[in-house]
Motif scaffolding. Structure first.
Motif, PDB file in Angstrom:
ATOM      1  N   THR A 168      40.782  32.884 -27.642  1.00 16.16           N
ATOM      2  CA  THR A 168      39.372  33.222 -27.424  1.00 16.16           C
ATOM      3  C   THR A 168      38.497  32.634 -28.517  1.00 16.16           C
ATOM      4  OG1 THR A 168      39.964  35.289 -26.308  1.00 16.16           O
ATOM      5  CG2 THR A 168      37.738  35.135 -27.203  1.00 16.16           C
ATOM      6  N   LEU A 176      35.497  45.305 -27.144  1.00 14.44           N
ATOM      7  CA  LEU A 176      36.689  45.143 -26.314  1.00 14.44           C
ATOM      8  C   LEU A 176      37.956  45.092 -27.162  1.00 14.44           C
ATOM      9  CD1 LEU A 176      35.313  42.451 -23.834  1.00 14.44           C
ATOM     10  CD2 LEU A 176      35.548  44.891 -23.432  1.00 14.44           C
ATOM     11  N   PRO A 201      41.947  39.582 -20.821  1.00 16.73           N
ATOM     12  CA  PRO A 201      40.824  39.071 -20.022  1.00 16.73           C
ATOM     13  C   PRO A 201      39.884  38.166 -20.823  1.00 16.73           C
ATOM     14  CG  PRO A 201      41.129  41.420 -19.638  1.00 16.73           C
ATOM     15  CD  PRO A 201      41.981  41.060 -20.813  1.00 16.73           C
ATOM     16  N   LEU A 222      37.611  34.776 -19.852  1.00 15.38           N
ATOM     17  CA  LEU A 222      36.161  34.912 -19.989  1.00 15.38           C
ATOM     18  C   LEU A 222      35.592  33.985 -21.066  1.00 15.38           C
ATOM     19  CD1 LEU A 222      35.875  38.792 -19.688  1.00 15.38           C
ATOM     20  CD2 LEU A 222      35.212  37.092 -17.983  1.00 15.38           C
ATOM     21  N   SER A 281      28.365  33.095 -21.428  1.00 21.06           N
ATOM     22  CA  SER A 281      29.449  33.917 -21.957  1.00 21.06           C
ATOM     23  C   SER A 281      29.053  35.385 -22.001  1.00 21.06           C
ATOM     24  CB  SER A 281      29.838  33.437 -23.362  1.00 21.06           C
ATOM     25  OG  SER A 281      30.246  32.086 -23.347  1.00 21.06           O
ATOM     26  N   LEU A 293      29.017  36.924 -18.488  1.00 22.08           N
ATOM     27  CA  LEU A 293      30.371  37.173 -17.990  1.00 22.08           C
ATOM     28  C   LEU A 293      30.970  38.423 -18.625  1.00 22.08           C
ATOM     29  CD1 LEU A 293      31.840  33.535 -17.954  1.00 22.08           C
ATOM     30  CD2 LEU A 293      31.237  34.941 -15.973  1.00 22.08           C
ATOM     31  N   LEU A 294      30.819  38.558 -19.941  1.00 18.69           N
ATOM     32  CA  LEU A 294      31.361  39.723 -20.636  1.00 18.69           C
ATOM     33  C   LEU A 294      30.647  41.004 -20.205  1.00 18.69           C
ATOM     34  CD1 LEU A 294      31.836  38.339 -24.273  1.00 18.69           C
ATOM     35  CD2 LEU A 294      33.634  38.973 -22.662  1.00 18.69           C
ATOM     36  N   MET A 318      29.116  41.600 -17.345  1.00 22.63           N
ATOM     37  CA  MET A 318      29.527  41.937 -15.976  1.00 22.63           C
ATOM     38  C   MET A 318      30.912  42.582 -15.984  1.00 22.63           C
ATOM     39  SD  MET A 318      28.209  38.561 -13.892  1.00 22.63           S
ATOM     40  CE  MET A 318      29.187  39.002 -12.469  1.00 22.63           C
ATOM     41  N   TYR A 319      31.784  42.084 -16.848  1.00 22.18           N
ATOM     42  CA  TYR A 319      33.136  42.640 -16.923  1.00 22.18           C
ATOM     43  C   TYR A 319      33.104  44.090 -17.408  1.00 22.18           C
ATOM     44  CZ  TYR A 319      37.933  43.323 -18.566  1.00 22.18           C
ATOM     45  OH  TYR A 319      39.182  43.828 -18.786  1.00 22.18           O
ATOM     46  N   VAL A 320      32.308  44.344 -18.447  1.00 26.77           N
ATOM     47  CA  VAL A 320      32.216  45.703 -18.989  1.00 26.77           C
ATOM     48  C   VAL A 320      31.596  46.650 -17.965  1.00 26.77           C
ATOM     49  CG1 VAL A 320      31.112  47.135 -20.756  1.00 26.77           C
ATOM     50  CG2 VAL A 320      32.138  44.958 -21.387  1.00 26.77           C
ATOM     51  N   CYS A 354      31.533  46.340 -14.634  1.00 30.59           N
ATOM     52  CA  CYS A 354      32.234  46.464 -13.356  1.00 30.59           C
ATOM     53  C   CYS A 354      33.655  47.010 -13.473  1.00 30.59           C
ATOM     54  CB  CYS A 354      32.283  45.103 -12.655  1.00 30.59           C
ATOM     55  SG  CYS A 354      30.653  44.453 -12.224  1.00 30.59           S
ATOM     56  N   ALA A 355      34.300  46.816 -14.625  1.00 34.03           N
ATOM     57  CA  ALA A 355      35.689  47.258 -14.766  1.00 34.03           C
ATOM     58  C   ALA A 355      35.757  48.774 -14.940  1.00 34.03           C
ATOM     59  CB  ALA A 355      36.344  46.556 -15.950  1.00 34.03           C
TER      60      ALA A 355
END
Length: 492
Positions: free
Chosen positions: A59, A189, A197, A201, A238, A241-242, A244-246, A248-249
Motif C-alpha cells: 500500500t 483501518l 483491502p 484500494l 484514492s 475509494l477509501l 466508499m469502502y468505509v 459501505c462495508a
C-alpha cells in the motif's frame, strides 16, 4: 493518551518483566523440549505480523508511486522540467506530505488503544477530529507552498529551477488536502487490522494514475502542470475509494456512526499527540535532506551529491519495507494495551524487533552482493559505482539501525510516547549526528563518507535512546480503564 487508574495492576518495568518472562519461558521450553527456533521466535505471532506487514508495504509503495510517476512524466519534457519536478517533489515531501503522515500518527495511539478496549464508537470520532486538524494545517502549508519560489531562491537554489518547481508545487496543493485525509483513513483501518483491502484500494488509483498523467501531460495544454495536477486527482480518487469502502462495508458499522459534532471536543486532545507525531517524522526526513544540502556545498559537489542521493534513496526503499513492521508494531502494541494485555503487548513488540533485524540482514546481504548492479541503476559512471561500493558497508550499518528504530518508533506511537521520541530525534540527529557529519565531511575532508558516518552516529544514538525508553518505561500505567457500557475512557 489513555491512562489506567487501576490500583491492582503490577508496576513491573518491561526490562524486569522480560527477564522474568525469559526465566519462566526457559523452564517451559525445557519441560516441553521445544525446538530452538520456537524459543528464538514466536512463530504464530511472526506469521500474523508478516501477513499484516506485507499489505501495508505494498500500500505504501503504491501511494508513493503516484508522485514518482508524475515526476517521470515531467522529466521526459526536458532537463529543466526534470530538475524542477524533482526539487518540487522533495520540497513537497519534507514540508507537506511527511507532515501529514506524522499528524495521522495520533490515530495509531487513540484508535489502536480504543479498538483494543472495544470503545468502537470512539474510533470514528477520533478519525473526524484528526481530519479537521489535517484540513486546517493543510491550509497553513498551502500558504507556505504559494511562496515556494522565493523560499527556494533564499536556500541558494537555481532561479529557473526554483520557478519551475514552484509551478509544479502549486498544482499539488489540492492533493495535499487529499493526502492528509488519506493518511488518517489508512490509520483508522490499520488499527482495526484491516489491511488486505488496502492493497487493491491503493493499486487501482496508482494504475489509473498512469493514464491520467499521460492524458494531462500530452493531450491537454497543461503539459508540465498536468503532471502535478494528476497527482492531486489520483489522491482524491484514492480518498473516494477509501471513503466508499468505509461507508459501505458492514465491518465498520460499530466504528463509524457518521459525522458528529462531538469530534470537535477531541481536537485539542488529538493535537497533543498529532503535533509530536508530525515532529517525529519531519525531524528524521529533514536530517536526510540536510545531508543532500551539505553534499551540494562540497568542492566536488556533483559526485558527492550523487552519492548521498543514491544512499538516501536506498535508505528510503529499505525503510518502506520496514514501514510494514512499524505499522504492525504500532497496531499490535496499541490493541493489546487497549485490551489490558501487557504481556502480549510486550511479546508482540519483541517479535517485531527480531523480525526487523532479520529483515535488515536480508537487505544488507542483498546490498553486499549486488551493490554494483544497484548503483548501475542510478549511473553509468565507473567512478560513482566505485565510490558507492566503498560506501556500501556504511549504508549497511545505517539500514540496520533504521530498521530497528522504525519498529521502536511504531511502538512509541502505539504507546503514546510521541513527545519522548521527538526529544530523542531532535537531540540525536541535530545535536549529535549533523554536527559530526559536518565535522567529518568538511574539516576532516571525508566528504560523502564523513556525512554518512555522521548520520550513522545520529541513527545509532536515536535507536539506543528509543530502546532505552521502551525497556525502562512502566507499561502498566498505560492500560485503559473502560466503562464498556458507556464506551468512555480517561485521557491525559
Amino acid at each position: 493518551m489513555l491512562e489506567n487508574t487501576s490500583s491492582d495492576t503490577a508496576t513491573t518495568p518491561l526490562l524486569e518483566a522480560a527477564a522474568a518472562e525469559n526465566i519462566h519461558g526457559g523452564e517451559e521450553g525445557r519441560n516441553r523440549g521445544g525446538s530452538w527456533w520456537r524459543k528464538l521466535l514466536d512463530v504464530e505471532e511472526s506469521k500474523n505480523q508478516i501477513l499484516f506487514s506485507l499489505p501495508m508495504i505494498l500500500t505504501n509503495v503504491f501511494y508513493y508511486a503516484i508522485t514518482l510517476v508524475s515526476v517521470m512524466y515531467a522529466g521526459h519534457l526536458g532537463q529543466l522540467e526534470l530538475a524542477g519536478a524533482t526539487l518540487a517533489n522533495s520540497w513537497a515531501t519534507v514540508t507537506g506530505f511527511a507532515f501529514m503522515t506524522g499528524l495521522s500518527g495520533a490515530l495509531e495511539t487513540f484508535c489502536g488503544q480504543g479498538f483494543g478496549a472495544k470503545v468502537y464508537r470512539m474510533l470514528g470520532i477520533y478519525l473526524q477530529a484528526s481530519c479537521i486538524i489535517s484540513f486546517f494545517l493543510s491550509v497553513v502549508v498551502s500558504i507556505c507552498w504559494f511562496y515556494t519560489e522565493p523560499i527556494l531562491i533564499l536556500l541558494q537554489q537555481d532561479p529557473n529551477i526554483s520557478k519551475t518547481a514552484a509551478l509544479y508545487v502549486r498544482y499539488l496543493i489540492p492533493g495535499l488536502f487529499a493526502y492528509g485525509f488519506l493518511q488518517n483513513i489508512l490509520r483508522f483501518l490499520q488499527t482495526q487490522s484491516v489491511v488486505m483491502p488496502l492493497v487493491l484500494l491503493s493499486a487501482l488509483p496508482m494504475a489509473l494514475h498512469f493514464g491520467i498523467a499521460y492524458a494531462l501531460v500530452h493531450w491537454t495544454s497543461l503539459g508540465f502542470k498536468g503532471a502535478s495536477l494528476a497527482v492531486s486527482i489520483s489522491l482524491w480518487i484514492s480518498i473516494l475509494l477509501l471513503a466508499m469502502y468505509v461507508l459501505c462495508a458492514k465491518k465498520f458499522e460499530h466504528t463509524w456512526h457518521g459525522f458528529s459534532f462531538e469530534s470537535f471536543s477531541f481536537i485539542l486532545t488529538n493535537l497533543k499527540l498529532a503535533l509530536p507525531s508530525a515532529a517525529m517524522v519531519c525531524l528524521e526526513y529533514w536530517a536526510f535532506e540536510i545531508l543532500v544540502f551539505l553534499a551540494g556545498l562540497m568542492p566536488n559537489s556533483e559526485l558527492t551529491t550523487s552519492l548521498i542521493a543514491m544512499c538516501v534513496n536506498t535508505e528510503t526503499i529499505a525503510y518502506m519495507i520496514t514501514y510494514g513492521l512499524s505499522a504492525a508494531a504500532s497496531t499490535r502494541v496499541s490493541n493489546e494495551l487497549g485490551s489490558g494485555n501487557l504481556d502480549r503487548a510486550k511479546s508482540a513488540m519483541l517479535v517485531t524487533l527480531k523480525l526487523s533485524v532479520l529483515l535488515a540482514l536480508i537487505f544488507v546481504l542483498a546490498l553486499a552482493f549486488g551493490h554494483n548492479i544497484w548503483a548501475g541503476f542510478f549511473s553509468d559512471s565507473p567512478e560513482i559505482i566505485e565510490e558507492f561500493a566503498s560506501l556500501t558497508p556504511l549504508l549497511a550499518i545505517s539500514v540496520t539501525f533504521d530498521s530497528v528504530q522504525g519498529v521502536l518508533s511504531g511502538v512509541a506511537r502505539g504507546c503514546g510516547w510521541q513527545h519522548l521520541a521527538v526529544y530523542a530525534n531532535l537531540a540525536m540527529f541535530y545535536f549529535i549526528g549533523m554536527p559530526i557529519a559536518g565535522f567529518l565531511g568538511f574539516k576532516l575532508n571525508l566528504q560523502a563518507k564523513g556525512l554518512w558516518i555522521g548520520l550513522i552516529c545520529g541513527l545509532s544514538m536515536q535507536t539506543s535512546t528509543l530502546l532505552l525508553i521502551t525497556l525502562c518505561r512502566n507499561w502498566s500505567k498505560m492500560e485503559i480503564p473502560v466503562n464498556r457500557e458507556k464506551e468512555t475512557s480517561v485521557f491525559v
